[in-house]
Design a protein around this motif. Structure first.
Motif, short mmCIF file in Angstrom:
data_model
loop_
_atom_site.label_atom_id
_atom_site.label_comp_id
_atom_site.label_asym_id
_atom_site.label_seq_id
_atom_site.Cartn_x
_atom_site.Cartn_y
_atom_site.Cartn_z
N ALA A 56 0.83 -1.20 0.00
CA ALA A 56 0.00 0.00 0.00
C ALA A 56 0.87 1.26 0.00
O ALA A 56 0.57 2.22 -0.73
CB ALA A 56 -0.93 -0.01 1.21
N GLU A 57 1.93 1.27 0.79
CA GLU A 57 2.80 2.44 0.83
C GLU A 57 3.54 2.64 -0.49
O GLU A 57 3.71 3.76 -0.95
CB GLU A 57 3.80 2.33 1.99
CG GLU A 57 4.63 3.57 2.21
CD GLU A 57 3.83 4.82 2.53
OE1 GLU A 57 4.28 5.92 2.15
OE2 GLU A 57 2.75 4.72 3.15
N LEU A 58 3.95 1.54 -1.11
CA LEU A 58 4.58 1.65 -2.42
C LEU A 58 3.59 2.23 -3.44
O LEU A 58 3.96 3.09 -4.25
CB LEU A 58 5.09 0.29 -2.90
CG LEU A 58 6.33 -0.25 -2.19
CD1 LEU A 58 6.60 -1.69 -2.59
CD2 LEU A 58 7.54 0.62 -2.49
N ALA A 59 2.35 1.78 -3.39
CA ALA A 59 1.32 2.30 -4.30
C ALA A 59 1.08 3.78 -4.06
O ALA A 59 0.93 4.55 -5.01
CB ALA A 59 0.03 1.51 -4.14
N ARG A 60 1.06 4.21 -2.80
CA ARG A 60 0.89 5.63 -2.48
C ARG A 60 2.01 6.47 -3.07
O ARG A 60 1.81 7.62 -3.43
CB ARG A 60 0.85 5.84 -0.96
CG ARG A 60 -0.48 5.56 -0.34
CD ARG A 60 -0.48 5.96 1.14
NE ARG A 60 -1.35 5.03 1.83
CZ ARG A 60 -0.97 4.02 2.60
NH1 ARG A 60 0.31 3.83 2.85
NH2 ARG A 60 -1.83 3.22 3.16
N ARG A 61 3.18 5.88 -3.15
CA ARG A 61 4.34 6.59 -3.69
C ARG A 61 4.49 6.40 -5.20
O ARG A 61 5.49 6.81 -5.78
CB ARG A 61 5.61 6.14 -2.97
CG ARG A 61 5.57 6.49 -1.48
CD ARG A 61 6.81 6.02 -0.78
NE ARG A 61 6.68 6.25 0.66
CZ ARG A 61 7.73 6.40 1.45
NH1 ARG A 61 8.95 6.36 0.98
NH2 ARG A 61 7.53 6.59 2.74
N ALA A 103 13.12 2.27 -1.74
CA ALA A 103 11.98 3.05 -2.23
C ALA A 103 11.17 3.64 -1.07
O ALA A 103 10.59 4.72 -1.21
CB ALA A 103 11.08 2.18 -3.11
N LEU A 104 11.14 2.94 0.06
CA LEU A 104 10.39 3.42 1.22
C LEU A 104 11.25 4.26 2.16
O LEU A 104 10.74 4.83 3.13
CB LEU A 104 9.80 2.23 1.99
CG LEU A 104 8.76 1.41 1.22
CD1 LEU A 104 8.33 0.21 2.04
CD2 LEU A 104 7.57 2.26 0.84
N GLY A 105 12.54 4.31 1.91
CA GLY A 105 13.43 5.11 2.75
C GLY A 105 13.69 4.52 4.11
O GLY A 105 13.91 5.24 5.09
#
Length: 95
Positions: free
Chosen positions: A12-17, A53-55
């Motif tokens: 979900a966080e990857l999709a948000r980014r 990618a998420l830092g």
């Protein structure tokens, strides 16, 4: 205290980014399934691509996978650690 991540939150966080798992893998020069496999612990380079990618670090995303283990001091190390090592000099042709 660090954030607890599960695979659904990671996706979900990857999709948000603006990332997909396949796109992220290809952008990092990996096989298209590398990041999908990383979610289940079978691809270290894919896991590193996701973490970047998420830092965060891979240890933050999957703390159970990356536990530092202490070396057992009773375990021998060095050249003579394995009985197979002792006979390396005697590798002539079979009679």
């Amino acid at each position: 205290m660090s954030r607890k991540w599960d695979n659904h939150e990671i996706k979900a966080e990857l999709a948000r980014r603006g990332h997909t798992l396949t796109g992220l893998a290809l952008d990092n020069g990996l096989h298209e399934s590398a990041c999908r496999r990383a979610l289940w612990g079978t691809c270290q380079p894919g896991a590193m691509a996701i973490a970047n990618a998420l830092g965060v670090t891979v240890q933050e995303l999957w703390p159970g996978r990356y536990i530092r283990r202490r070396r057992n001091p009773a375990t021998p190390t060095g050249v003579d650690a394995s009985p197979k090592c002792a006979g390396r000099a005697d590798r002539g042709a079979a009679a």
